[in-house]
Design a protein around this motif. Structure first.
Motif, PDB file in Angstrom:
ATOM      1  N   ARG A   1      32.935   6.179  -9.893  1.00 51.61           N
ATOM      2  CA  ARG A   1      31.943   5.803  -8.888  1.00 51.61           C
ATOM      3  C   ARG A   1      31.852   4.280  -8.794  1.00 51.61           C
ATOM      4  O   ARG A   1      32.017   3.569  -9.783  1.00 51.61           O
ATOM      5  N   GLU A   2      31.562   3.800  -7.585  1.00 54.28           N
ATOM      6  CA  GLU A   2      31.291   2.384  -7.373  1.00 54.28           C
ATOM      7  C   GLU A   2      29.790   2.187  -7.194  1.00 54.28           C
ATOM      8  O   GLU A   2      29.125   2.984  -6.528  1.00 54.28           O
ATOM      9  N   THR A   3      29.270   1.134  -7.814  1.00 53.12           N
ATOM     10  CA  THR A   3      27.847   0.807  -7.686  1.00 53.12           C
ATOM     11  C   THR A   3      27.690  -0.627  -7.199  1.00 53.12           C
ATOM     12  O   THR A   3      28.372  -1.528  -7.696  1.00 53.12           O
ATOM     13  N   TYR A   4      26.814  -0.803  -6.243  1.00 54.35           N
ATOM     14  CA  TYR A   4      26.530  -2.127  -5.691  1.00 54.35           C
ATOM     15  C   TYR A   4      25.150  -2.543  -6.175  1.00 54.35           C
ATOM     16  O   TYR A   4      24.149  -1.892  -5.863  1.00 54.35           O
ATOM     17  N   ASP A   5      25.109  -3.605  -6.967  1.00 51.56           N
ATOM     18  CA  ASP A   5      23.859  -4.045  -7.600  1.00 51.56           C
ATOM     19  C   ASP A   5      23.374  -5.328  -6.938  1.00 51.56           C
ATOM     20  O   ASP A   5      23.972  -6.389  -7.108  1.00 51.56           O
ATOM     21  N   ARG A   6      22.289  -5.214  -6.177  1.00 56.03           N
ATOM     22  CA  ARG A   6      21.689  -6.384  -5.530  1.00 56.03           C
ATOM     23  C   ARG A   6      20.279  -6.642  -6.053  1.00 56.03           C
ATOM     24  O   ARG A   6      19.524  -7.414  -5.466  1.00 56.03           O
ATOM     25  N   GLY A   7      19.929  -5.982  -7.147  1.00 57.56           N
ATOM     26  CA  GLY A   7      18.579  -6.129  -7.676  1.00 57.56           C
ATOM     27  C   GLY A   7      17.613  -5.183  -6.984  1.00 57.56           C
ATOM     28  O   GLY A   7      17.968  -4.480  -6.031  1.00 57.56           O
ATOM     29  N   ASN A   8      16.400  -5.155  -7.470  1.00 59.45           N
ATOM     30  CA  ASN A   8      15.361  -4.327  -6.868  1.00 59.45           C
ATOM     31  C   ASN A   8      14.558  -5.137  -5.855  1.00 59.45           C
ATOM     32  O   ASN A   8      14.639  -6.368  -5.820  1.00 59.45           O
ATOM     33  N   GLY A   9      13.777  -4.445  -5.047  1.00 63.05           N
ATOM     34  CA  GLY A   9      13.041  -5.128  -3.989  1.00 63.05           C
ATOM     35  C   GLY A   9      11.668  -4.538  -3.752  1.00 63.05           C
ATOM     36  O   GLY A   9      11.219  -3.632  -4.469  1.00 63.05           O
ATOM     37  N   ALA A  10      11.011  -5.052  -2.729  1.00 63.64           N
ATOM     38  CA  ALA A  10       9.682  -4.582  -2.352  1.00 63.64           C
ATOM     39  C   ALA A  10       9.558  -4.636  -0.836  1.00 63.64           C
ATOM     40  O   ALA A  10      10.193  -5.456  -0.173  1.00 63.64           O
ATOM     41  N   ALA A  11       8.745  -3.748  -0.292  1.00 60.92           N
ATOM     42  CA  ALA A  11       8.505  -3.680   1.146  1.00 60.92           C
ATOM     43  C   ALA A  11       7.016  -3.507   1.394  1.00 60.92           C
ATOM     44  O   ALA A  11       6.313  -2.889   0.592  1.00 60.92           O
ATOM     45  N   LEU A  12       6.543  -4.041   2.519  1.00 64.54           N
ATOM     46  CA  LEU A  12       5.105  -4.068   2.799  1.00 64.54           C
ATOM     47  C   LEU A  12       4.831  -3.759   4.262  1.00 64.54           C
ATOM     48  O   LEU A  12       5.434  -4.365   5.158  1.00 64.54           O
ATOM     49  N   LEU A  13       3.906  -2.827   4.497  1.00 67.63           N
ATOM     50  CA  LEU A  13       3.382  -2.592   5.844  1.00 67.63           C
ATOM     51  C   LEU A  13       2.004  -3.225   5.944  1.00 67.63           C
ATOM     52  O   LEU A  13       1.076  -2.827   5.239  1.00 67.63           O
ATOM     53  N   LEU A  14       1.878  -4.218   6.823  1.00 66.10           N
ATOM     54  CA  LEU A  14       0.571  -4.798   7.123  1.00 66.10           C
ATOM     55  C   LEU A  14      -0.028  -4.046   8.300  1.00 66.10           C
ATOM     56  O   LEU A  14       0.632  -3.831   9.319  1.00 66.10           O
ATOM     57  N   TYR A  15      -1.300  -3.652   8.171  1.00 65.79           N
ATOM     58  CA  TYR A  15      -1.952  -2.890   9.230  1.00 65.79           C
ATOM     59  C   TYR A  15      -3.383  -3.376   9.439  1.00 65.79           C
ATOM     60  O   TYR A  15      -4.050  -3.810   8.496  1.00 65.79           O
ATOM     61  N   ASP A  16      -3.811  -3.305  10.681  1.00 62.38           N
ATOM     62  CA  ASP A  16      -5.185  -3.661  11.047  1.00 62.38           C
ATOM     63  C   ASP A  16      -5.901  -2.377  11.438  1.00 62.38           C
ATOM     64  O   ASP A  16      -5.672  -1.832  12.526  1.00 62.38           O
ATOM     65  N   PRO A  17      -6.765  -1.841  10.573  1.00 59.77           N
ATOM     66  CA  PRO A  17      -7.395  -0.550  10.864  1.00 59.77           C
ATOM     67  C   PRO A  17      -8.381  -0.602  12.024  1.00 59.77           C
ATOM     68  O   PRO A  17      -8.653   0.422  12.653  1.00 59.77           O
ATOM     69  N   THR A  18      -8.915  -1.769  12.328  1.00 60.20           N
ATOM     70  CA  THR A  18      -9.890  -1.854  13.424  1.00 60.20           C
ATOM     71  C   THR A  18      -9.214  -1.848  14.788  1.00 60.20           C
ATOM     72  O   THR A  18      -9.773  -1.338  15.764  1.00 60.20           O
ATOM     73  N   ARG A  19      -8.009  -2.402  14.872  1.00 57.63           N
ATOM     74  CA  ARG A  19      -7.287  -2.436  16.144  1.00 57.63           C
ATOM     75  C   ARG A  19      -6.153  -1.423  16.211  1.00 57.63           C
ATOM     76  O   ARG A  19      -5.534  -1.257  17.260  1.00 57.63           O
ATOM     77  N   GLY A  20      -5.855  -0.764  15.081  1.00 58.31           N
ATOM     78  CA  GLY A  20      -4.801   0.234  15.068  1.00 58.31           C
ATOM     79  C   GLY A  20      -3.412  -0.337  15.192  1.00 58.31           C
ATOM     80  O   GLY A  20      -2.512   0.307  15.737  1.00 58.31           O
ATOM     81  N   THR A  21      -3.214  -1.552  14.675  1.00 59.23           N
ATOM     82  CA  THR A  21      -1.928  -2.233  14.844  1.00 59.23           C
ATOM     83  C   THR A  21      -1.206  -2.410  13.506  1.00 59.23           C
ATOM     84  O   THR A  21      -1.819  -2.368  12.432  1.00 59.23           O
ATOM     85  N   VAL A  22       0.107  -2.638  13.597  1.00 63.24           N
ATOM     86  CA  VAL A  22       0.931  -2.970  12.440  1.00 63.24           C
ATOM     87  C   VAL A  22       1.717  -4.231  12.773  1.00 63.24           C
ATOM     88  O   VAL A  22       1.953  -4.537  13.946  1.00 63.24           O
ATOM     89  N   LEU A  23       2.118  -4.944  11.741  1.00 62.62           N
ATOM     90  CA  LEU A  23       2.851  -6.191  11.904  1.00 62.62           C
ATOM     91  C   LEU A  23       4.256  -6.010  11.334  1.00 62.62           C
ATOM     92  O   LEU A  23       4.422  -5.710  10.148  1.00 62.62           O
ATOM     93  N   LEU A  24       5.260  -6.174  12.200  1.00 65.62           N
ATOM     94  CA  LEU A  24       6.654  -5.967  11.809  1.00 65.62           C
ATOM     95  C   LEU A  24       7.469  -7.233  12.049  1.00 65.62           C
ATOM     96  O   LEU A  24       7.021  -8.148  12.740  1.00 65.62           O
ATOM     97  N   THR A  25       8.678  -7.249  11.480  1.00 62.84           N
ATOM     98  CA  THR A  25       9.628  -8.315  11.741  1.00 62.84           C
ATOM     99  C   THR A  25      10.725  -7.784  12.667  1.00 62.84           C
ATOM    100  O   THR A  25      10.992  -6.581  12.711  1.00 62.84           O
ATOM    101  N   ARG A  26      11.359  -8.700  13.398  1.00 62.79           N
ATOM    102  CA  ARG A  26      12.552  -8.347  14.171  1.00 62.79           C
ATOM    103  C   ARG A  26      13.621  -9.366  13.824  1.00 62.79           C
ATOM    104  O   ARG A  26      13.433 -10.569  14.029  1.00 62.79           O
ATOM    105  N   GLN A  27      14.752  -8.870  13.278  1.00 65.01           N
ATOM    106  CA  GLN A  27      15.792  -9.791  12.834  1.00 65.01           C
ATOM    107  C   GLN A  27      17.171  -9.147  12.932  1.00 65.01           C
ATOM    108  O   GLN A  27      17.306  -7.919  12.899  1.00 65.01           O
TER     109      GLN A  27
END
Length: 211
Positions: free
Chosen positions: A58-84
């Protein structure tokens, strides 16, 4: 509407690191590439469920571990995303930049510290207390990376510049959508990033806001 009963802290029952140790015997490890990240080819013996041994590679690609975050505004019902722009997606037939949640590698930081830094860098939002909701391997057949998934609230007044790290080649647009619109984009194939789909669906299932 925020959920009054948040889930328990992830990994309350940690996996047993020795559970498979008596079923795997490593024969050889060869480094195929050690440039940006590390690609290895490993040959090992694996004891199958019937007790027989099979030699696998088997081949394994090791780039380390990471983290992901969803920012949300519960009063306006919105989320903040990136585009890249993502070159691997581009060469696999996706010509448009991807809509994604904020994310990044840990780079020897804790998941909480890493995702707070990424939120400022990518989205221009300072997050005091991101809430960890689950962890997941994103491509366990070949990539060692495990992501820690977070959610956190934001308000319109919290937003700054963002845009990413120029030295790392990042050129990020910050996109604000309603959760309803983001989920509709998942259904019609306009949002195709796995970590983003997972966090958007988490927000809907946990009723972090009305949609």
């Amino acid at each position: 509407m925020a959920d009054a009963t948040p889930p328990a802290v992830p990994n309350a029952t940690a996996p047993n690191p020795t559970a498979m140790s008596d079923r795997i015997r490593v024969r050889d490890v060869t480094v195929l590439s050690n440039d940006w990240y590390v690609l290895k080819k490993t040959t090992f013996d694996y004891r199958r469920r019937d007790g027989s041994w099979q030699t696998l590679s088997r081949e394994t690609y090791d780039r380390g571990n990471g983290a992901a975050l969803l920012l949300y505004d519960p009063t306006r019902g919105t989320v903040l995303l990136t585009r890249q722009f993502r070159y691997p997606a581009y060469v696999n037939g996706h010509p448009e930049p991807l809509l994604e949640v904020c994310a990044g590698l840990l780079d020897d930081r804790s998941p909480e510290d890493a995702i707070r830094a990424e939120a400022v860098e990518e989205l221009g939002v300072a997050v005091a207390a991101p809430r960890r909701v689950f962890d997941a391997f994103m491509s366990p057949g070949s990539v060692t990376e495990k992501l820690a998934f977070f959610v956190a609230e934001y308000r319109a007044a919290d937003r700054g510049e963002g845009g990413g790290n120029l030295e790392e080649g990042e050129d990020i647009d910050v996109v604000e959508l309603t959760l309803a619109d983001a989920l509709a984009m998942v259904e019609r194939g306009a949002i195709v990033d796995g970590k983003t789909i997972m966090l958007l669906q988490h927000a809907a299932l946990r009723r972090l806001m009305e949609v």
